[in-house]
Every structure is written in C-alpha cells, then in structure tokens.
Write an enzyme that holds these catalytic residues in place. Structure first.
Site, PDB file in Angstrom:
ATOM      1  N   GLY A 144       0.814  -1.214   0.000  1.00 52.45           N
ATOM      2  CA  GLY A 144       0.000   0.000   0.000  1.00 52.45           C
ATOM      3  C   GLY A 144       0.839   1.250   0.000  1.00 52.45           C
ATOM      4  N   GLY A 203       2.137   4.269   8.879  1.00 52.20           N
ATOM      5  CA  GLY A 203       2.106   5.568   9.555  1.00 52.20           C
ATOM      6  C   GLY A 203       1.731   5.345  10.990  1.00 52.20           C
ATOM      7  N   CYS A 223       3.349   4.810  16.142  1.00 55.63           N
ATOM      8  CA  CYS A 223       4.320   3.816  16.610  1.00 55.63           C
ATOM      9  C   CYS A 223       5.390   3.479  15.579  1.00 55.63           C
ATOM     10  CB  CYS A 223       3.591   2.561  17.061  1.00 55.63           C
ATOM     11  SG  CYS A 223       2.667   2.845  18.585  1.00 55.63           S
ATOM     12  N   LYS A 251       8.087   6.244  14.310  1.00 56.02           N
ATOM     13  CA  LYS A 251       9.000   6.734  15.349  1.00 56.02           C
ATOM     14  C   LYS A 251       9.801   5.582  15.974  1.00 56.02           C
ATOM     15  CE  LYS A 251       6.162   6.783  19.569  1.00 56.02           C
ATOM     16  NZ  LYS A 251       6.789   5.641  20.220  1.00 56.02           N
TER      17      LYS A 251
END
Ligand SMILES: NC(=O)c1ccc[n+]([C@@H]2O[C@H](COP(=O)([O-])OP(=O)(O)OC[C@H]3O[C@@H](n4cnc5c(N)ncnc54)[C@H](O)[C@@H]3O)[C@@H](O)[C@H]2O)c1
Length: 470
Positions: free
Chosen positions: A269, A273, A276, A279
């Site tokens: 896809g 994002g 979790c 970062k």
C-alpha cells in the site's frame, strides 16, 4: 489493588479502563487539563471501539477515577507510566515526559511500590529511570522498576488487552514479576467477563514472558521494526509486480502460506504511519547507532516507506495528467481503520501534496474528521463517501475502512465526474469496481479498465489483456 496510570492517551486510558474492569481501583492521570475535564465529564478524547462503555461503567461504579499525576500517585501500589515518547528531530525518543513523571513519583510517593514502564522506550531507559527515582526520592520511597512494553493495536486495543498473545515483563527481581502477575491474573487465567465478545470463545491463555528490563525494552522496538520491515518488503515486491506484470496479492498469498513467513503484514500500500512504527523504527536505528551497531537494514525500511507517498502521487498524476484544478475525493484519513488517530498518517502528506499542486480535495473518514480538521483546515470535510465523491475526477482510497468495501458502486457512478478509483490499500475488489464502470488502479496489480457492458459470467478484462480473478 490500588493502581495509578499516568497518561490518558490511547495506551493509558485503555490500560486504566481495562484494569478497572478486571477489579482494580484505578486513578488515571494526565497533565492535559482539557483531557481530564472531558474524561470527568464522561467523554472520551479519542475514538477506540468499546472503550467508552468501559470508561463509563467503571467511572460509575467508582473503580476508575481521573486525577492529576500528583494526586494519582499517592497511595498507589503500582504505577503504570503510559505517557508519550514522541520523536525528537534526530529520530531519538523524547523521554522528557517520562522524566517529569519520575520526578513527581519520587517526590510524592512514600513506602514501596511497583513502577511499570509501559511507554515505548529505548533500551536501558528502565535502568536510568530507576536511578532518577532514587535520586529524587525525598520521602524514603522504594520501588521495583518493571518494563512492561505495550503491544496493543489502536482499533482493537480493548480486545488486545483482554486477549494478548503475550505479556512481556522485564524485572530486576523475581518478586516484582510475582506482584505484577497478581495484577494481570484475570487476563493470564482468562477468568474475566469479556466486555468485547458475547459468549467469548477467544479464551487462550497468553504467554507470560519474564526477562531482564533491557531485553523487554528491546523486544518492543525489535517487534515493531520487524513488522515495519515486512511492510516495506512487500511494498518493494509490489513495485516489482507492477514492472513485470505480476499480481502482488497472489504473490503475498503464496508467501504467507509458509508458516515461517506468515500472512500478516504482507499487505502492500502507501506505507506505514501512526504514532508507533515510524517513530519506533527511527528510534531503533538511533539506539543501534549509539551502541555502535550499524542497522542499515532499517534505514532502508524507512526509505522505502517514505517513497510510498511519492509512488502513490505518481499514480495519481499518471491517471489525471494535470493535478491543478482537479476535484479529488479522499476516502480515509486515519492512519488505519477503526481509529481516529491521524498522527503521522499517510493521508496528511497525500492531501497536502495534492492541494499544493492545485487540486481541490474533499475528504471523508468515519471517525477522524475532527482530528484531521484541527491540523488541515484547508480541506473540505464531508459526511459520507458519496458526498466526498460528488463531481470528483478521482477517488483515492487512503484508509481501508470496511465501509468502503460496502459502497453502492452504481450510486457512486451517478455522482462522480469521472469514474476513477485509485486504491492505496488494495482494499477493493477490482472486478466489482470495474463492473460498475470505474477505472480501477491499485498497488502491485495491473489497472483494471472500466467495463461498460459486461457479458454475463465473463470476468472483466485487464489492460494487459489477462482475465482478472475475483
Ligand atoms: N498508540 C499505540 O498504538 C501504542 C501501542 C503501543 C505502545 N505505545 C506507546 O505508548 C506510549 C503512549 O502512546 P499513546 O499513543 O497512548 O500516546 P498519547 O499521546 O495518546 O498519550 C500520551 C498521554 O500522556 C500525557 N502526558 C504527557 N506528558 C505527561 C506528563 N508529564 N504527565 C502526565 N501525562 C502526560 C499526554 O497528555 C497524553 O494524554 C508511547 O510511548 C507509545 O509509543 C503506543
């Protein structure tokens, strides 16, 4: 047990409500006054399935209360730290919220208690936290520091609390593990009335994994980084499929049947994002770097993920030719379905890039509109997918909410200006979309042409001439 949970976010509020549900007396704290006021008023600051019921029920029966950190920690036998650890500019985790909470605990608590680090933190944070607590202690406070990384997924957080695969804890001494197991006993023994499933049959005792604190902290970062790697891997396979005329869905299906690989997280896809994965991968790379290990593999994972947005935008440009002046519908803003969380959501970058290039964007999300509006007021937000698609020259599926699979395609065909769907999550059935007269573009699969007159029983033709499968 008397428990306090510090941080009333996705992890903290879930933990607090679920601990109250299994019989503990819980005070949940936050330093955001507005959030506390909402919660005391019976309202939730975010959407999470089943959470509202749990918070209401346990607030009513007095097992769950909301307080400031200063109030909450006093008299607690166990303190769960669930504050945010957002990324700093250099990718490292910002631990200032944890340090602030540690100071309050050390200055307020007397006697002994468990301090449980649930926030995702770099390895060795537990050891440093313990030192901080001792350093600032003014009232003869002793604690057992436990690392108890959280694996819940937004959108199924309550279910994940009650039916986890494993509970990982890192301890300095066995007695601490025993005390924590008392808190989790109903979950470990699956002896609660399940608030998620009627006649719950999920009951599978979770593994109780006891390690040292450093290893527990590493388990969390390594797990998230590994899952992110799987996503980037399948996204690269998808690109290859597009180039050579293969179908990534079939490739992923064949790969996932191997139990050593597994089918989960093989959905191509527009990339990962949320609060979790991005970062945590960054932080893990920095941890490795600082420890003298070059984790280049994960840098590539990040790079592949960053390129996904541009890859998707390229597909849009290819189909629309010129973006300026186009009306585009965006379906889904949350970083994934069943949450209203838009932190580091791919939708933000996509929408901003389209607006920057001169498009008019109308967006619809079943839950995340208000959170998105607060940071992207320039977008027109709609009350339904049909309203967003009115007069649109392209519909972009950005978050795979189940409701998009149940769209009335005939009705939709009547409202759009041009029947074009670009599916960034491979969430839709290509044949069904094409049968309703839409041109369908997805990830790692050949585009499917709109079928104006379908001969009964015949599957629609793909542009490469091969019959598509359903
Ligand atoms: N969201 C997830 O799906 C998830 C899953 C597993 C682990 N985690 C980890 O759990 C931690 C919390 O994540 P989240 O998504 O719940 O974040 P969040 O931003 O939703 O919640 C954090 C809360 O802590 C509060 N806070 C910040 N500083 C504070 C302080 N000094 N005193 C009291 N409250 C304070 C904030 O106001 C906020 O309400 C992070 O380390 C995250 O990486 C998150």
């Amino acid at each position: 047990m008397n428990i306090s949970v510090i941080g009333a976010g996705y992890v903290g509020l879930t933990t607090a409500a679920c601990l109250a549900e299994i019989g503990h007396t819980v005070r949940c704290a936050d330093n955001d006054e507005a959030k506390l006021a909402l919660l005391r008023n019976g309202q939730l600051p975010f959407f999470e399935p089943h959470l509202e019921d749990l918070v209401r029920r346990n607030s009513r029966n007095g097992r769950l209360r909301f307080a400031t950190t200063e109030e909450a920690v006093v008299g607690s036998e166990a303190i769960f730290i669930c504050v945010g650890t957002p990324p700093l500019e250099n990718g490292e985790a910002d631990l200032s919220a944890i340090a602030n909470v540690a100071r309050t605990i050390a200055q307020r608590v007397t006697g002994s208690c468990l301090v449980i680090e649930k926030s995702t933190v770099p390895v060795q944070t537990g050891q440093r936290l313990k030192r901080q607590l001792e350093l600032y202690s003014t009232r003869g406070f002793h604690c057992d520091l436990i690392s108890n990384p959280e694996f819940l997924r937004e959108g199924s957080a309550i279910e994940d609390f009650f039916h986890p695969d494993r509970i990982v804890i890192g301890v300095e001494r066995q007695q601490a593990a025993e005390r924590l197991s008392e808190i989790y006993r109903p979950v470990l023994e699956q002896s609660f009335d399940c608030p998620v499933h009627q006649n719950c049959s999920v009951k599978k005792n979770p593994a109780w994994v006891v390690t040292d604190t450093n290893s527990a902290e590493l388990i969390k970062h390594a797990s998230n980084s590994f899952l992110a790697m799987k996503i980037s891997f399948i996204n690269m396979v998808a690109d290859l499929c597009e180039s050579v005329g293969a179908d990534v869905t079939k490739v992923a299906l064949g790969m996932g049947m191997d139990p050593r690989i597994g089918a989960a997280f093989l959905n191509p896809g527009i990339g990962f994002g949320g609060f979790c994965f991005p970062k945590d991968v960054q932080a893990f790379v920095r941890i490795a770097e600082k420890s003298g290990c070059d984790f280049n593999l994960l840098r590539e994972v990040e790079k592949v993920n960053k390129r996904r947005i541009e890859h998707f935008l390229e597909k849009i440009r290819k189909e629309l030719w010129v973006i300026r002046g186009r009306k585009i519908a965006v379906w889904g803003l949350a970083f994934k379905p069943n949450t209203d969380d838009v932190r580091f959501a791919p939708s933000l970058e996509i929408v901003r890039a389209l607006i920057h290039e001169g498009a008019t964007v109308k967006a619809y999300d079943p839950q995340a509109t208000e959170k998105a509006r607060a940071i992207m007021p320039e977008v027109e937000y709609c009350a339904s997918p049909y309203e967003a698609a009115q007069d649109a020259e392209a519909i972009l599926l950005v978050t795979e909410w189940p409701e998009f699979r149940a769209i009335d395609w005939q009705r939709l065909r009547g409202v759009v200006d041009r029947p074009l769907v670009i599916d960034g999550r491979n969430a839709l059935d290509p044949a069904k979309v094409a049968e309703s007269g839409f041109h369908y573009v997805s990830i790692g699969r050949q585009p499917v042409l709109a079928v104006p007159n379908v001969i009964e029983g015949e599957p629609p033709l793909r542009v490469d001439g091969a019959a598509s499968t359903r």
